[in-house]
Each structure stands twice: as structure tokens, then as C-alpha cells.
Design an enzyme around this catalytic site. Structure first.
Site, short mmCIF file in Angstrom:
data_model
loop_
_atom_site.label_atom_id
_atom_site.label_comp_id
_atom_site.label_asym_id
_atom_site.label_seq_id
_atom_site.Cartn_x
_atom_site.Cartn_y
_atom_site.Cartn_z
N PRO A 10 0.68 -1.26 0.16
CG PRO A 10 0.02 -0.99 2.24
CD PRO A 10 0.70 -2.10 1.18
CG ASN A 11 -0.17 4.22 1.41
OD1 ASN A 11 -0.87 4.78 0.91
ND2 ASN A 11 -0.22 3.84 2.53
NE ARG A 18 4.28 6.45 1.62
CZ ARG A 18 4.53 5.34 2.12
NH1 ARG A 18 4.92 4.50 1.04
NH2 ARG A 18 4.49 4.91 3.20
CE1 TYR A 23 9.22 4.61 2.27
CE2 TYR A 23 7.71 6.65 2.65
CZ TYR A 23 8.15 5.39 3.12
OH TYR A 23 7.74 4.75 4.16
CG ASN A 74 8.54 -2.17 -0.11
OD1 ASN A 74 8.22 -2.15 1.05
ND2 ASN A 74 9.19 -0.72 -0.35
CB ALA A 77 1.52 -0.01 5.80
CD GLU A 98 10.94 -8.16 4.96
OE1 GLU A 98 11.18 -8.98 5.61
OE2 GLU A 98 10.65 -7.03 5.82
CG HIS A 100 11.53 -2.76 4.19
ND1 HIS A 100 10.18 -2.43 4.08
CD2 HIS A 100 11.83 -3.76 4.86
CE1 HIS A 100 9.55 -3.64 4.71
NE2 HIS A 100 10.67 -4.58 4.95
CB SER A 102 12.90 4.17 4.55
OG SER A 102 11.84 3.32 5.21
NE ARG A 107 10.70 5.50 8.43
CZ ARG A 107 9.71 5.85 7.34
NH1 ARG A 107 9.89 4.74 6.56
NH2 ARG A 107 8.43 6.41 7.44
C1 DQA Z 1 8.57 0.83 3.57
C2 DQA Z 1 8.91 1.08 5.00
C3 DQA Z 1 7.41 0.83 5.84
O1 DQA Z 1 7.53 0.80 7.04
C4 DQA Z 1 6.38 1.85 5.21
O2 DQA Z 1 4.93 1.43 5.77
C5 DQA Z 1 6.22 1.63 3.69
C6 DQA Z 1 7.38 1.70 3.03
C7 DQA Z 1 9.92 1.26 2.90
O3 DQA Z 1 9.99 0.88 1.74
O4 DQA Z 1 10.75 1.88 3.38
O5 DQA Z 1 5.01 2.17 3.09
O6 DQA Z 1 8.21 -0.63 3.30
#
Ligand code: DQA
Length: 146
Positions: A10-11, A18, A23, A74, A77, A98, A100, A102, A107
Site C-alpha cells: 500500500p501507498n 509521497r 522515498y 516490499n 505497511a 524483502e 524496504h 528506507s 525509524r
Molecule cells: C517501507 C517502510 C514501511 O514501514 C512503510 O510503511 C512503507 C514503505 C519502505 O519501503 O521503506 O510504506 O516498506
């Protein structure tokens, strides 16, 4: 040819718009195009992004009947919340990396927990969008060594 599916949660459809300080300014379409062009030799990529948990579960379940060689995901959330998507990944026997963008460990504490890391052959965090390329290289080496 090895087949790899790149899954984004998501997102991540908002990449480029965003929180660009976290990001970056590259869009998901630009990222996917770049990955398709720079994928390791003899690897074909498929892409799927969803903001809907059930849709993601069903896309992963579909791999039971149409198996592929690897997944780069990825979970965004859902990393920190989704037992349902974890169970779907556990149900199929496909190597997972997996990713990410960030460094989730720098964080908020709620981002330090992942429902996926113990299922993954590797976890990449904090490398920005390069992390997706590193994930493909990791899968390439993993599949070659099998
Ligand atoms: C994320 C890190 C997650 O905590 C966050 O909710 C995201 C992106 C990242 O790519 O750094 O949506 O997965």
C-alpha cells in the site's frame, strides 16, 4: 528464463509524490521500467502493486497454480501488520527477498517488526530504490546456486 514477480504494498503507487525526503522522487512506473531494463540475464519480470490486502493475498495464492522462480516484495505497511499476507507467502514455496526503501530500523519502533523477514532469503533496507536491483541480483545468485 527465470520468472520473478515484484510485489509492492500500500501507498507505493504514490512513489515520487509521497514523502519524497524518505522515498525519493522516482515514480513506481519509472522504477518498474528501469528494473525491466536492468534485470539480470535471462530473468523476466512481472509487476503487481495493490492497496488492498485481499487482492494481494489472491495474487500470491495464484502462484500455487502458476509457479514462478522468485518474489521481490516490499510489503510496505503490511510488513508490520499482515499475518494474512505472511500466511499466503508461507503457503507457496517461492524464494522471497524483502525490500524496504528506507532503513526501517532507524525509524519508529513499530517499523522494526516484520512478519516477513524470517520467511525471506534476504532482507534489504535503506538502500533506496537500488534495493530492488540488489534484490534481483540476490535472487539471481540464489537460483543459480541451487
Ligand atoms: C517501507 C517502510 C514501511 O514501514 C512503510 O510503511 C512503507 C514503505 C519502505 O519501503 O521503506 O510504506 O516498506
Amino acid at each position: 528464463m527465470t520468472k520473478v514477480l515484484i510485489l509492492n504494498g500500500p501507498n507505493l503507487n504514490l512513489l515520487g509524490r509521497r514523502e519524497p525526503d524518505i522515498y525519493g522522487s522516482t515514480t513506481l512506473d519509472q522504477l518498474n521500467e528501469h528494473l525491466a531494463q536492468s534485470a539480470p540475464e535471462a530473468m523476466t519480470l512481472d509487476f503487481f502493486q495493490s492497496n488492498h490486502e485481499g487482492e494481494m493475498v489472491e495474487r500470491i495464492q495464484s502462484l500455487m497454480d502458476q509457479p514462478i522462480d522468485g518474489i521481490v516484495m516490499n510489503p510496505a505497511a503490511w510488513t508490520h501488520t499482515s499475518v494474512a499476507i505472511r500466511d499466503a507467502i508461507a503457503a507457496i514455496d517461492t524464494p522471497l527477498v524483502e525490500v524496504h526503501i528506507s532503513n526501517v530500523h532507524r525509524r519508529e519502533p513499530f517499523r522494526h517488526q516484520s512478519y516477513f523477514s524470517d520467511l525471506a532469503i534476504a532482507v534489504i533496507a535503506g538502500c533506496g530504490l537500488k534495493g530492488y536491483e540488489f534484490a534481483l541480483q540476490t535472487l539471481h545468485h540464489h537460483l543459480k546456486d541451487q
